[in-house]
Design an enzyme around this catalytic site. Sequence first.
Site, mmCIF file in Angstrom:
data_model
loop_
_atom_site.group_PDB
_atom_site.id
_atom_site.type_symbol
_atom_site.label_atom_id
_atom_site.label_comp_id
_atom_site.label_asym_id
_atom_site.label_seq_id
_atom_site.Cartn_x
_atom_site.Cartn_y
_atom_site.Cartn_z
ATOM 1 N N HIS A 96 -7.911 2.923 -2.054
ATOM 2 C CA HIS A 96 -6.796 2.469 -2.893
ATOM 3 C C HIS A 96 -7.086 2.849 -4.343
ATOM 4 C CE1 HIS A 96 -3.957 -0.092 -5.010
ATOM 5 N NE2 HIS A 96 -3.264 -0.093 -3.886
ATOM 6 N N GLU A 144 0.598 7.014 -3.475
ATOM 7 C CA GLU A 144 0.997 6.055 -4.514
ATOM 8 C C GLU A 144 0.628 6.612 -5.890
ATOM 9 O OE1 GLU A 144 0.559 1.684 -2.766
ATOM 10 O OE2 GLU A 144 -1.283 2.372 -3.674
#
Length: 225
Positions: A96, A144
Amino acid sequence: MSKIKAPIVILNFKTYLESSGEKALELSKALESVSYESGITMVAAPQTTDIFRINDETNIPIFAQHIDPVSPGGNTGSNLMEALIESGINGTLLNHSEQRMRLADIAEVIQRTKEQKITSVVCTNNIETSAAAATLNPEFVAVEPPELIGSGIPVSQAEPEIVEGTVNKVKEINKKIKVLCGAGIATGDDMKAAMDLGASGVLLASGIILSKNPKTALLDLVSKI
Ligand code: G3P
């Protein structure tokens, strides 16, 4: 392979107080009830401290937010895959943007998710890193753009070319890998735009967690697909 079916919504609880402890459980129950009502797979990615209890009190898939590339033994402070599985996870986010990993470590953890038959979602920040992630053969790649995370500006509407480009590139490398998108996603229109661009679902956080009524926000999220 685990049985996580697309379309899929993964709610990353991050470390918001609104999604910690008692509130993590409430949010997981909202995910469970919206999943039941809509038929769409809803996954909770809570903090490690909340995994056992959510698994005990709900029936939704649970992902870890991160797993360290460590084996059982002397690794103080690490997230051990075997322990997380025993607590109830069915999969994990990896790399992430708030918890970046080295390429070799991502490869090692993906390999171990396959051995343990849990789902792997590798997060990326653009088309090129998505292509690199796809060569490691995870089940999902989630693109993302970091600058849109927590911004309230949905990637699927503000930068559709990143989502579409990632889908095309990843499918060129391995058709079986599913692509998710995240950053700024909050509404039914945002999720529909993502699906129209070829994504298999969304990875999101603040739009739901910080909303006045997370269950209502979740119902809206899946209302257009
Ligand atoms: O992992 C999901 C995430 O980074 C997106 O965050 O708050 O923009 O939905 P948010």
